[in-house]
Design a protein around this motif. Structure first.
Motif, mmCIF file in Angstrom:
data_model
loop_
_atom_site.group_PDB
_atom_site.id
_atom_site.type_symbol
_atom_site.label_atom_id
_atom_site.label_comp_id
_atom_site.label_asym_id
_atom_site.label_seq_id
_atom_site.Cartn_x
_atom_site.Cartn_y
_atom_site.Cartn_z
ATOM 1 N N GLY A 109 0.814 -1.217 0.000
ATOM 2 C CA GLY A 109 0.000 0.000 0.000
ATOM 3 C C GLY A 109 0.839 1.255 0.000
ATOM 4 O O GLY A 109 0.503 2.251 0.670
ATOM 5 N N SER A 110 1.915 1.240 -0.786
ATOM 6 C CA SER A 110 2.904 2.316 -0.710
ATOM 7 C C SER A 110 2.346 3.674 -1.106
ATOM 8 O O SER A 110 2.649 4.696 -0.475
ATOM 9 C CB SER A 110 4.120 1.968 -1.578
ATOM 10 N N ARG A 111 1.521 3.729 -2.142
ATOM 11 C CA ARG A 111 1.002 5.031 -2.587
ATOM 12 C C ARG A 111 0.048 5.620 -1.555
ATOM 13 O O ARG A 111 0.084 6.821 -1.271
ATOM 14 C CB ARG A 111 0.309 4.897 -3.942
ATOM 15 N N ALA A 112 -0.799 4.774 -0.981
ATOM 16 C CA ALA A 112 -1.734 5.276 0.027
ATOM 17 C C ALA A 112 -0.988 5.744 1.265
ATOM 18 O O ALA A 112 -1.324 6.784 1.859
ATOM 19 C CB ALA A 112 -2.739 4.177 0.389
ATOM 20 N N THR A 113 0.045 4.988 1.663
ATOM 21 C CA THR A 113 0.838 5.390 2.825
ATOM 22 C C THR A 113 1.533 6.718 2.567
ATOM 23 O O THR A 113 1.583 7.591 3.443
ATOM 24 C CB THR A 113 1.873 4.307 3.162
ATOM 25 N N ALA A 114 2.071 6.875 1.355
ATOM 26 C CA ALA A 114 2.744 8.130 1.008
ATOM 27 C C ALA A 114 1.772 9.305 1.074
ATOM 28 O O ALA A 114 2.103 10.372 1.608
ATOM 29 C CB ALA A 114 3.360 8.023 -0.382
ATOM 30 N N ALA A 115 0.581 9.101 0.547
ATOM 31 C CA ALA A 115 -0.412 10.179 0.568
ATOM 32 C C ALA A 115 -0.808 10.550 1.992
ATOM 33 O O ALA A 115 -0.956 11.736 2.328
ATOM 34 C CB ALA A 115 -1.644 9.752 -0.227
ATOM 35 N N ASP A 116 -0.961 9.530 2.852
ATOM 36 C CA ASP A 116 -1.342 9.792 4.243
ATOM 37 C C ASP A 116 -0.228 10.493 5.014
ATOM 38 O O ASP A 116 -0.490 11.360 5.859
ATOM 39 C CB ASP A 116 -1.685 8.472 4.950
ATOM 40 N N TYR A 117 1.021 10.111 4.716
ATOM 41 C CA TYR A 117 2.145 10.617 5.520
ATOM 42 C C TYR A 117 2.649 11.969 5.029
ATOM 43 O O TYR A 117 3.166 12.766 5.823
ATOM 44 C CB TYR A 117 3.293 9.600 5.501
ATOM 45 N N TYR A 118 2.513 12.236 3.745
ATOM 46 C CA TYR A 118 3.147 13.405 3.157
ATOM 47 C C TYR A 118 2.751 14.698 3.855
ATOM 48 O O TYR A 118 3.601 15.541 4.166
ATOM 49 C CB TYR A 118 2.814 13.487 1.668
ATOM 50 N N ASP A 119 1.486 14.863 4.143
ATOM 51 C CA ASP A 119 1.022 16.102 4.776
ATOM 52 C C ASP A 119 1.534 16.269 6.199
ATOM 53 O O ASP A 119 1.513 17.380 6.749
ATOM 54 C CB ASP A 119 -0.508 16.156 4.772
ATOM 55 N N GLN A 120 1.978 15.169 6.828
ATOM 56 C CA GLN A 120 2.509 15.247 8.186
ATOM 57 C C GLN A 120 3.977 15.681 8.214
ATOM 58 O O GLN A 120 4.499 16.020 9.272
ATOM 59 C CB GLN A 120 2.408 13.873 8.865
ATOM 60 N N MET A 121 4.635 15.659 7.074
ATOM 61 C CA MET A 121 6.060 15.949 7.029
ATOM 62 C C MET A 121 6.311 17.437 7.243
ATOM 63 O O MET A 121 5.476 18.281 6.896
ATOM 64 C CB MET A 121 6.651 15.497 5.690
ATOM 65 N N PRO A 122 7.468 17.785 7.817
ATOM 66 C CA PRO A 122 7.792 19.200 8.009
ATOM 67 C C PRO A 122 7.772 19.960 6.684
ATOM 68 O O PRO A 122 8.104 19.414 5.631
ATOM 69 C CB PRO A 122 9.208 19.152 8.608
ATOM 70 N N ALA A 123 7.410 21.216 6.745
ATOM 71 C CA ALA A 123 7.256 22.025 5.537
ATOM 72 C C ALA A 123 8.550 22.107 4.738
ATOM 73 O O ALA A 123 8.533 22.104 3.498
ATOM 74 C CB ALA A 123 6.767 23.425 5.907
ATOM 75 N N ASP A 124 9.699 22.189 5.441
ATOM 76 C CA ASP A 124 10.962 22.313 4.707
ATOM 77 C C ASP A 124 11.286 21.033 3.937
ATOM 78 O O ASP A 124 11.846 21.087 2.835
ATOM 79 C CB ASP A 124 12.105 22.673 5.661
ATOM 80 N N ILE A 125 10.916 19.874 4.497
ATOM 81 C CA ILE A 125 11.157 18.612 3.802
ATOM 82 C C ILE A 125 10.233 18.500 2.596
ATOM 83 O O ILE A 125 10.650 18.098 1.496
ATOM 84 C CB ILE A 125 10.942 17.415 4.750
ATOM 85 N N ARG A 126 8.975 18.898 2.757
ATOM 86 C CA ARG A 126 8.051 18.875 1.623
ATOM 87 C C ARG A 126 8.535 19.804 0.513
ATOM 88 O O ARG A 126 8.432 19.473 -0.674
ATOM 89 C CB ARG A 126 6.636 19.269 2.064
ATOM 90 N N ALA A 127 9.081 20.941 0.903
ATOM 91 C CA ALA A 127 9.587 21.883 -0.101
ATOM 92 C C ALA A 127 10.741 21.264 -0.887
ATOM 93 O O ALA A 127 10.838 21.454 -2.117
ATOM 94 C CB ALA A 127 10.038 23.174 0.578
ATOM 95 N N MET A 128 11.611 20.532 -0.203
ATOM 96 C CA MET A 128 12.720 19.875 -0.892
ATOM 97 C C MET A 128 12.209 18.775 -1.823
ATOM 98 O O MET A 128 12.709 18.618 -2.947
ATOM 99 C CB MET A 128 13.698 19.290 0.124
ATOM 100 N N MET A 129 11.219 18.012 -1.371
ATOM 101 C CA MET A 129 10.670 16.948 -2.208
ATOM 102 C C MET A 129 9.985 17.524 -3.438
ATOM 103 O O MET A 129 10.120 16.990 -4.544
ATOM 104 C CB MET A 129 9.703 16.095 -1.386
ATOM 105 N N GLU A 130 9.245 18.623 -3.262
ATOM 106 C CA GLU A 130 8.607 19.268 -4.408
ATOM 107 C C GLU A 130 9.653 19.792 -5.390
ATOM 108 O O GLU A 130 9.493 19.671 -6.614
ATOM 109 C CB GLU A 130 7.719 20.414 -3.930
#
Length: 704
Positions: A109-130
């Motif tokens: 269930g990797s895609r569902a887990t990623a979708a659930d977890y992504y919003d919990q990640m720190p903003a700076d990490i999300r910015a780097m991933m984007e």
């Protein structure tokens, strides 16, 4: 026209339409990822004389964007494979082998887990991933002729997170558990029996107390495949927000996974604690529910449509995937088995990776380690203040001592279901031993430094599942420690340990076990086998190329390792392996005693260089057998780094890659520019001060 003829023509048109549909339907129905917002990234890429990119960004996100672009320049092929893996579409280019990965991707269930977890990640990490995803998309847009398959792009930030969710448990051995279950077998009791495992690693750290000159030194020596999705690519990253590190990473990641900054460094080696538990479920008659305590819960079921390439066609193949409260479930002929593993539902490794890179001292590094978001692999550490350590990093389940955890667990017992991991403070670690030496070659944490300074197995509960393995490589470096009477290492002695090519004769070594079996053979009446046995008996127990039997031994051990990789050395057919070795050497070299460097090769493009080392030597090179009979390196020593801090705190760093920076760019001069250096065990400078990098730059440019 006769009615039969009309039917035949109609059938032919129908078949043609189906075949045409199977050729085009997959690119027209890809997973549509949401591309990151378009923005401008302030980043500069500086390539040194060896083609290694030094990525300088204004922000961390700018740097991640630059890493995506630079890595794509060097290996866009494998990065696209990583994207397809992340989207569960690897079967569209890799056929049935890729579809196996896609099935696991769906099962976890990797895609569902990623979708659930992504919003919990720190903003700076999300910015780097984007930013990283944006860099990949920009490169694809600028190089459309290099896109392997329609529908791969755009890639979204969550895609790469989904890919890491699937890959990470493989380092714990989840693939072998799933392989058994999907083959209608129960996994064996947890144990590390794979003593001929190719993907090991070495790492050594010496503090001023352990060096002859007051230096602190770190050897980073991971053993990985030389190509593919877990092959190393060297990079240096720097931003004005705190990134400043040199090291290497895998396709699909955007910060070094091992390496160093100005103040500290770390190596990683695979450990194998018991981080996976298997539960047998009790199903109702129609298999739609399972018992859990006093309740009957629905066994969740979905259909995963795998897309499998067969020639020009892509065939949709349905596979059922199940889940319980424990985790993913595989239903086979023996029953229903749920699998639970460390880090399930907690894919935050990138957060810890970034924190480690930004650490500037021992306290900050240990704080990053305490995050426990990288769920397995040892860390071997050193810093400019002279601290060294081994951190047996693992998210060890907090298990009750009342169960037989290595066996099959009762799926209907709620008390057998763990939900937490043990505290960071309880995880084994060895910090600043008096001898000033730390080493690891995929062995248990109880064998880390000089005798008397090691941890003891009795200090840790059995339910932690800490392995007790001792590899042939670790047996050898402990022999070298015993030979060191003054317990201090010069620079040359430490490098001699890293590149050591002597095999231990310790009876615990699988190499010694195979040799003993070869020597015990009755070869009377078999002249060819007797000749092979006599030569092997004369072997000097090295792979340095100096002994007459070195090539024979290298060939025999490689063929033996190929056989024993799954079931251990006892599975090796020793007489046949001796014959196969003899036949190969006589056929391709005309003699049983060719020079080792004629046999063992590092090949890339037009480079073909002889080298030394071999299977399970500290100078580890695992090979494939080429059509011309040569052993061609494919796994083992790959990216290697040597970091030193002098008594005054000044840092120097050297590195070498098995091929070069342009990992999959045959037209680049750096496709194989480091082959000779690697084969001859030479280093190049890994510059960190920005002024030095820019002063010696081969090129400076901005992405696009």
């Amino acid at each position: 026209m006769h009615i039969v003829g009309k039917l035949f023509i109609g059938l032919a048109f129908l078949i043609a339409a189906i075949l045409f549909g199977l050729m085009i339907w997959d690119p027209l129905t890809p997973i549509r990822s949401e591309a990151p917002p378009v923005r401008t990234y302030d980043v500069e890429i500086v390539r040194d004389d060896y083609g290694v990119p030094h990525v300088f960004g204004e922000t961390d996100a700018d740097t991640a964007y630059g890493v995506a672009w630079a890595h794509s320049e060097d290996d866009f092929t494998t990065i696209q494979d990583s994207i397809l893996m992340a989207k569960g579409r690897f079967g569209t280019v890799a056929g049935t082998d890729g579809a196996v990965f896609d099935y696991i991707h769906a099962l976890l269930g990797s895609r569902a887990t990623a979708a659930d977890y992504y919003d919990q990640m720190p903003a700076d990490i999300r910015a780097m991933m984007e930013a990283y995803a944006a860099g990949l998309n920009a490169f694809a847009e600028a190089h459309p002729h290099e896109i392997k398959r329609a529908g791969i792009f755009p890639v979204g930030a969550e895609d790469m997170l989904a890919g890491s969710i699937t890959r990470a448990p493989f380092f714990m051995g989840l693939d072998s558990v799933l392989r058994a279950l999907t083959s209608n077998e129960e996994p064996g009791r947890w144990a590390v029996t794979d003593v001929t495992e190719a993907r090991g690693s070495n790492a050594f750290a010496v503090s001023p107390a352990g060096s002859t000159d007051g230096y602190t030194r770190l050897v980073v020596n991971s053993h990985q495949p030389w190509t593919g999705p877990v092959a190393w690519w060297e990079v240096r990253v720097k931003s004005k927000e705190g990134l400043d590190a040199a090291g290497s990473l895998f396709p699909g990641t955007f910060v070094p996974l091992h390496g160093h900054n100005q103040n500290l460094g770390w190596a990683r080696t695979v450990n194998r604690p018991d981080l996976i538990d298997v539960y047998k479920l009790v199903l109702n008659e129609d298999g739609t529910q399972y018992r859990f305590g006093n309740e009957w819960l629905p066994l969740k079921e979905e259909t995963a449509w795998l897309r499998v390439k067969f020639g020009p066609l892509t065939i949709p193949v349905p596979r059922a995937v199940h889940r319980s409260v424990h985790g993913p479930v595989i239903v086979n002929d023996l029953g229903a088995y749920a699998v639970r593993y460390a880090g399930i539902g907690n894919p935050g490794a990138v957060e810890q990776d970034v924190a480690l890179i930004k650490a500037r001292n021992f306290e900050e590094f240990t704080s990053a380690m305490a995050m426990q978001k990288v769920h397995a692999t040892n860390y071997i550490y050193a810093d400019r203040e002279g601290n060294i350590g081994l951190f047996y990093n693992a998210s060890i389940p907090d298990r009750s001592p009342d169960y037989d955890w290595p066996g099959i667990l009762p799926g209907d017992d709620p008390d057998a279901l763990w939900t937490e991991t043990i505290a960071y403070e309880a995880v084994p670690k060895v910090v600043n031993p008096p001898s000033g030496f730390i080493g690891n070659a995929n062995n248990a944490p109880y064998f880390t430094t000089f005798e008397g300074e090691n941890l003891k197995p009795s200090d840790f509960p059995q339910e932690y599942g800490i392995e007790d393995r001792i590899t042939a490589r670790s047996l050898r470096f402990f022999e070298m420690l015993a030979e060191d009477e003054d317990r201090k290492f010069s620079r040359e002695e430490l490098l001699a340990m890293k590149f050591d090519k002597t095999y231990t004769k310790n009876p615990e070594s699988w190499v010694k076990q195979l040799w003993d079996r070869a020597m015990a053979l009755d070869t009377a009446g078999d002249e060819a086998l007797a000749e092979a046995q006599a030569l092997f008996r004369s072997w000097d127990w090295t792979s340095d190329g100096q002994g007459e039997a070195d090539a024979f031994a290298a060939y025999f051990l490689q063929l033996g390792a190929n056989q024993g990789r799954t079931d251990g050395p006892e599975a090796v057919d020793v007489p046949q392996t001796l014959r196969d070795t003899s036949d190969a050497l006589k056929t391709h070299f005309g003699t049983l005693t060719p020079p080792l460097t004629d046999v063992l090769r590092v090949r890339r493009g037009n480079m073909d260089v002889g080298t030394t080392g071999g299977v399970e030597a500290l100078r580890a090179i695992y090979s494939t057998v080429a059509d011309d009979g040569r052993l061609v390196g494919a796994v083992g020593d790959s990216f290697i780094m040597f970091v030193e801090w002098g008594p005054d705190g000044e840092m120097t760093s050297s590195s070498v890659h098995n091929f070069g920076s342009a990992v999959e760019r045959p037209g680049s001069e750096h496709y194989n520019s480091q082959v000779e250096m690697f084969a001859e065990e030479r280093w190049k400078p890994a510059l960190l001060p920005e002024e030095d990098v820019r002063a010696k730059a081969a090129s400076i440019y901005r992405p696009g």
